[in-house]
Design a protein around this motif. Structure first.
Motif, PDB file in Angstrom:
ATOM      1  N   PRO A  78      -9.637  -8.299  14.967  1.00 58.77           N
ATOM      2  CA  PRO A  78      -8.991  -9.961  15.484  1.00 58.77           C
ATOM      3  C   PRO A  78      -9.747 -10.080  15.990  1.00 58.77           C
ATOM      4  CG  PRO A  78      -7.104  -8.520  15.728  1.00 58.77           C
ATOM      5  CD  PRO A  78      -8.188  -7.900  15.433  1.00 58.77           C
ATOM      6  N   ARG A  79     -10.417 -11.823  16.206  1.00 60.22           N
ATOM      7  CA  ARG A  79     -11.034 -12.467  16.649  1.00 60.22           C
ATOM      8  C   ARG A  79     -10.699 -13.805  17.933  1.00 60.22           C
ATOM      9  NH1 ARG A  79     -16.729 -11.109  15.531  1.00 60.22           N
ATOM     10  NH2 ARG A  79     -16.571  -9.201  15.030  1.00 60.22           N
ATOM     11  N   ARG A  84      -2.982 -13.469  14.309  1.00 59.08           N
ATOM     12  CA  ARG A  84      -3.800 -12.295  13.210  1.00 59.08           C
ATOM     13  C   ARG A  84      -3.607 -11.309  13.290  1.00 59.08           C
ATOM     14  NH1 ARG A  84      -9.387 -14.871  12.439  1.00 59.08           N
ATOM     15  NH2 ARG A  84      -7.788 -16.899  12.559  1.00 59.08           N
ATOM     16  N   TYR A  86      -5.781  -9.435  11.774  1.00 62.61           N
ATOM     17  CA  TYR A  86      -7.381  -9.163  11.809  1.00 62.61           C
ATOM     18  C   TYR A  86      -8.063 -10.049  11.359  1.00 62.61           C
ATOM     19  CZ  TYR A  86      -4.866  -8.276   7.542  1.00 62.61           C
ATOM     20  OH  TYR A  86      -4.274  -9.771   6.593  1.00 62.61           O
ATOM     21  N   THR A  87      -9.570 -10.596  11.120  1.00 65.12           N
ATOM     22  CA  THR A  87     -10.463 -11.758  10.815  1.00 65.12           C
ATOM     23  C   THR A  87     -10.925 -11.439   9.686  1.00 65.12           C
ATOM     24  OG1 THR A  87     -10.565 -12.188  12.743  1.00 65.12           O
ATOM     25  CG2 THR A  87     -12.248 -12.814  12.205  1.00 65.12           C
ATOM     26  N   ARG A  89     -14.092 -12.884   7.149  1.00 67.03           N
ATOM     27  CA  ARG A  89     -14.311 -14.188   6.686  1.00 67.03           C
ATOM     28  C   ARG A  89     -15.576 -14.489   5.510  1.00 67.03           C
ATOM     29  NH1 ARG A  89     -18.328 -13.175  12.091  1.00 67.03           N
ATOM     30  NH2 ARG A  89     -19.253 -11.833  10.915  1.00 67.03           N
ATOM     31  N   ASP A  94     -14.502 -18.363   8.870  1.00 67.32           N
ATOM     32  CA  ASP A  94     -13.003 -17.552   9.292  1.00 67.32           C
ATOM     33  C   ASP A  94     -11.933 -17.928   8.120  1.00 67.32           C
ATOM     34  OD1 ASP A  94     -10.702 -16.414  10.158  1.00 67.32           O
ATOM     35  OD2 ASP A  94     -11.222 -16.981  12.082  1.00 67.32           O
ATOM     36  N   THR A  96      -9.298 -15.935   7.375  1.00 67.29           N
ATOM     37  CA  THR A  96      -7.894 -15.860   7.958  1.00 67.29           C
ATOM     38  C   THR A  96      -6.713 -15.932   7.114  1.00 67.29           C
ATOM     39  OG1 THR A  96      -9.112 -14.207   9.524  1.00 67.29           O
ATOM     40  CG2 THR A  96      -6.655 -13.722   9.948  1.00 67.29           C
TER      41      THR A  96
END
Length: 253
Positions: A78-79, A84, A86-87, A89, A94, A96
């Motif tokens: 996760p960014r 969320r 996870y992220t 791309r 992005d 997500t």
């Protein structure tokens, strides 16, 4: 890739139909064990989104397959702190939350049924699995991607329960929908997943079937964690529980 029976479980496959809670349970289990969490379904969703963005018809097998073989999909920790898991791309963008749109829901089973799409995605999934210490979630992990996983779990629930969970998920994110529409879409997706020629949805012969129709997420996670502990305890000197056994909720035992 399979470990000797006297070693702790290092690879766990979780399969099951849409809305059964695979992502939530897989993530919780991975955190509990300190394992990598990888939801393979996001890769097929990302391909579907890419097709929709490029105005490629989801049922155009050649065009979608070529896209899957060339698009860049990244699944990262996760960014952003927005709930969320996870992220994701897509070609650096992005996506997500975009991959959870209703139009992606409606088309992803068509896209994921194409043999070349699955071949492209499975190759990447197997590379990740080689390192072990992971919980991999999807619809063909125990049967195709990791047939030699140390532990295979098939998470199931009634169609109505799964549709209600997905409806509430969409509602919580402010995505307009109705329970009737979600139910219809999920029923159609089940039919596609179960009948596709390549890697149809089904439990592996040695999978433990966990029916969570009458369990909430916390209860289901607790049962799965207990199952892992039971199987780890059984590995040093005894055989694991017989294959294909259905694991009932604790209050039904």
């Amino acid at each position: 890739m399979a470990d000797p029976p006297n070693r702790p479980i290092r690879t766990i496959a979780i399969d099951g139909p849409a809305g059964a809670g695979k992502s939530t349970i897989g993530l919780g289990l991975a955190k509990h064990l300190g394992f990598l969490y990888f939801d393979t379904g996001v890769m097929y969703r990302a391909v579907t989104l890419a097709a929709l963005q490029r105005q490629i018809a989801p049922d155009d097998e050649d065009a979608v397959s070529q896209l899957a073989e060339n698009v860049l999909i990244e699944v990262l920790p996760p960014r952003v702190d927005d709930g969320r898991q996870y992220t994701v791309r897509l070609d650096g963008q992005d996506v997500t939350w975009a991959i959870r749109r209703p139009d992606v829901d409606a088309a992803v089973s068509v896209v994921s049924a194409f043999p070349r799409v699955r071949q492209a995605m499975v190759a990447q999934q197997r590379r990740i699995a080689r390192d072990g210490n992971l919980v991999m979630v999807g619809r063909d992990i125990g049967t195709v991607v990791m047939p030699d996983a140390d532990l295979k779990i098939y998470l199931d629930a009634s169609l109505e329960a799964r549709a209600w969970r997905r409806y509430r998920e969409l509602e919580s994110r402010g995505t307009p929908s109705s329970y009737a529409d979600v139910l219809t879409s999920m029923k159609q997706r089940d039919e596609l997943d179960l009948s596709r020629a390549t890697s149809p949805l089904r439990p592996a012969p040695d999978a433990f079937i966990v029916d969570c129709t009458h369990m909430d997420a916390d209860e289901t996670l607790a049962r799965v964690i207990a199952l892992v502990a039971e199987q780890n305890a059984a590995r040093p000197g005894t055989q694991a529980q017989p294959a294909g056994v259905a694991v009932a909720p604790e209050n039904d035992r």
